[in-house]
Design a protein around this motif. Sequence first.
Motif, PDB file in Angstrom:
ATOM      1  N   PRO A  86       0.820  -1.203   0.234  1.00  0.00           N
ATOM      2  CA  PRO A  86       0.275  -0.150   0.182  1.00  0.00           C
ATOM      3  C   PRO A  86       0.859   1.617   0.217  1.00  0.00           C
ATOM      4  O   PRO A  86       0.321   2.345  -0.799  1.00  0.00           O
ATOM      5  CB  PRO A  86      -0.538  -0.551   0.941  1.00  0.00           C
ATOM      6  CG  PRO A  86      -1.125  -1.012   1.287  1.00  0.00           C
ATOM      7  CD  PRO A  86       0.196  -2.326   1.011  1.00  0.00           C
ATOM      8  N   GLU A  87       2.081   1.816   0.722  1.00  0.00           N
ATOM      9  CA  GLU A  87       3.006   2.264   0.688  1.00  0.00           C
ATOM     10  C   GLU A  87       3.487   3.279  -0.293  1.00  0.00           C
ATOM     11  O   GLU A  87       3.621   4.227  -1.000  1.00  0.00           O
ATOM     12  CB  GLU A  87       4.362   1.953   1.388  1.00  0.00           C
ATOM     13  CG  GLU A  87       3.775   2.083   3.146  1.00  0.00           C
ATOM     14  CD  GLU A  87       3.541   0.563   3.161  1.00  0.00           C
ATOM     15  OE1 GLU A  87       2.538   0.128   4.428  1.00  0.00           O
ATOM     16  OE2 GLU A  87       2.966  -0.119   2.418  1.00  0.00           O
ATOM     17  N   LYS A 123      -4.935  -0.478  -3.235  1.00  0.00           N
ATOM     18  CA  LYS A 123      -4.673   1.568  -3.152  1.00  0.00           C
ATOM     19  C   LYS A 123      -5.002   2.298  -2.072  1.00  0.00           C
ATOM     20  O   LYS A 123      -6.542   2.211  -2.049  1.00  0.00           O
ATOM     21  CB  LYS A 123      -5.321   2.183  -4.776  1.00  0.00           C
ATOM     22  CG  LYS A 123      -5.148   3.436  -5.000  1.00  0.00           C
ATOM     23  CD  LYS A 123      -5.553   4.564  -6.196  1.00  0.00           C
ATOM     24  CE  LYS A 123      -5.383   5.596  -5.570  1.00  0.00           C
ATOM     25  NZ  LYS A 123      -6.045   6.365  -7.096  1.00  0.00           N
ATOM     26  N   PRO A 124      -4.739   2.991  -1.556  1.00  0.00           N
ATOM     27  CA  PRO A 124      -5.534   3.940   0.027  1.00  0.00           C
ATOM     28  C   PRO A 124      -6.034   4.836  -0.852  1.00  0.00           C
ATOM     29  O   PRO A 124      -6.076   5.462  -1.600  1.00  0.00           O
ATOM     30  CB  PRO A 124      -4.571   4.581   0.943  1.00  0.00           C
ATOM     31  CG  PRO A 124      -3.449   3.270   0.525  1.00  0.00           C
ATOM     32  CD  PRO A 124      -2.889   2.672  -1.241  1.00  0.00           C
ATOM     33  N   GLU A 125      -7.027   5.564  -0.020  1.00  0.00           N
ATOM     34  CA  GLU A 125      -8.072   5.975  -0.243  1.00  0.00           C
ATOM     35  C   GLU A 125      -7.111   7.913  -0.551  1.00  0.00           C
ATOM     36  O   GLU A 125      -7.721   8.122  -1.392  1.00  0.00           O
ATOM     37  CB  GLU A 125      -9.058   6.547   0.504  1.00  0.00           C
ATOM     38  CG  GLU A 125     -10.067   5.576   0.419  1.00  0.00           C
ATOM     39  CD  GLU A 125     -11.532   6.267   1.369  1.00  0.00           C
ATOM     40  OE1 GLU A 125     -11.814   6.884   1.763  1.00  0.00           O
ATOM     41  OE2 GLU A 125     -12.706   5.280   1.700  1.00  0.00           O
ATOM     42  N   GLN A 126      -5.978   7.483   0.485  1.00  0.00           N
ATOM     43  CA  GLN A 126      -5.599   8.979   0.073  1.00  0.00           C
ATOM     44  C   GLN A 126      -4.625   9.066  -0.622  1.00  0.00           C
ATOM     45  O   GLN A 126      -3.477  10.052  -0.607  1.00  0.00           O
ATOM     46  CB  GLN A 126      -5.100   9.484   1.588  1.00  0.00           C
ATOM     47  CG  GLN A 126      -3.981   8.733   2.179  1.00  0.00           C
ATOM     48  CD  GLN A 126      -4.654   7.832   2.831  1.00  0.00           C
ATOM     49  OE1 GLN A 126      -5.367   6.708   2.369  1.00  0.00           O
ATOM     50  NE2 GLN A 126      -3.734   6.878   4.213  1.00  0.00           N
ATOM     51  N   ALA A 127      -4.045   7.859  -1.212  1.00  0.00           N
ATOM     52  CA  ALA A 127      -3.419   8.025  -2.180  1.00  0.00           C
ATOM     53  C   ALA A 127      -3.446   9.087  -3.493  1.00  0.00           C
ATOM     54  O   ALA A 127      -4.128   9.053  -4.076  1.00  0.00           O
ATOM     55  CB  ALA A 127      -3.183   6.934  -2.900  1.00  0.00           C
TER      56      ALA A 127
END
Length: 154
Positions: free
Chosen positions: A75-76, A99-103
């Motif tokens: 995720p990073e 994928k993280p929401e804030q990406a």
Amino acid sequence: MNVLFVCLGNICRSPTAEGVFRRALARAGWQDRVEVDSCGVGDWHLGKAPDPRAQAAARQRGVDISGLRARQLVPEDFMEYDYVLGMDHDNLRAMLAMKPEQARAHVGLLLDFADVSESEVPDPYYGGDDGFEHVLNLLEAAADGLVDHLQRGR
């Protein structure tokens, strides 16, 4: 600017894309402006070198990928890379699920940057040598298109 190429196991398509894109950047004089890496959505080949057939096909076109080692998408990566580009729709689905929401990364398919009729880079793993040649043709077109895109300022 940094770009991450993603395939299933990170031993055929994505390391080849990394090598081909590095060459395209060097030809454009942009090798110091863009960081490049590759990975896979799966963990089957962690730490392994690219498939010998992928290495041989790339070497015939002047691209050395022998020093690359497989790693898995995390995720990073979506926070660290500007572009996270998959080889096929299955890769893309797995990437979007992780994928993280804030990406901040642009997540999509690599061939979106190529002037070709195909939307996916086919996996040559279970095929013959001609599959690796076809993959290289697609990746070279996409690498040139992506360099053009980056030079235009996105």
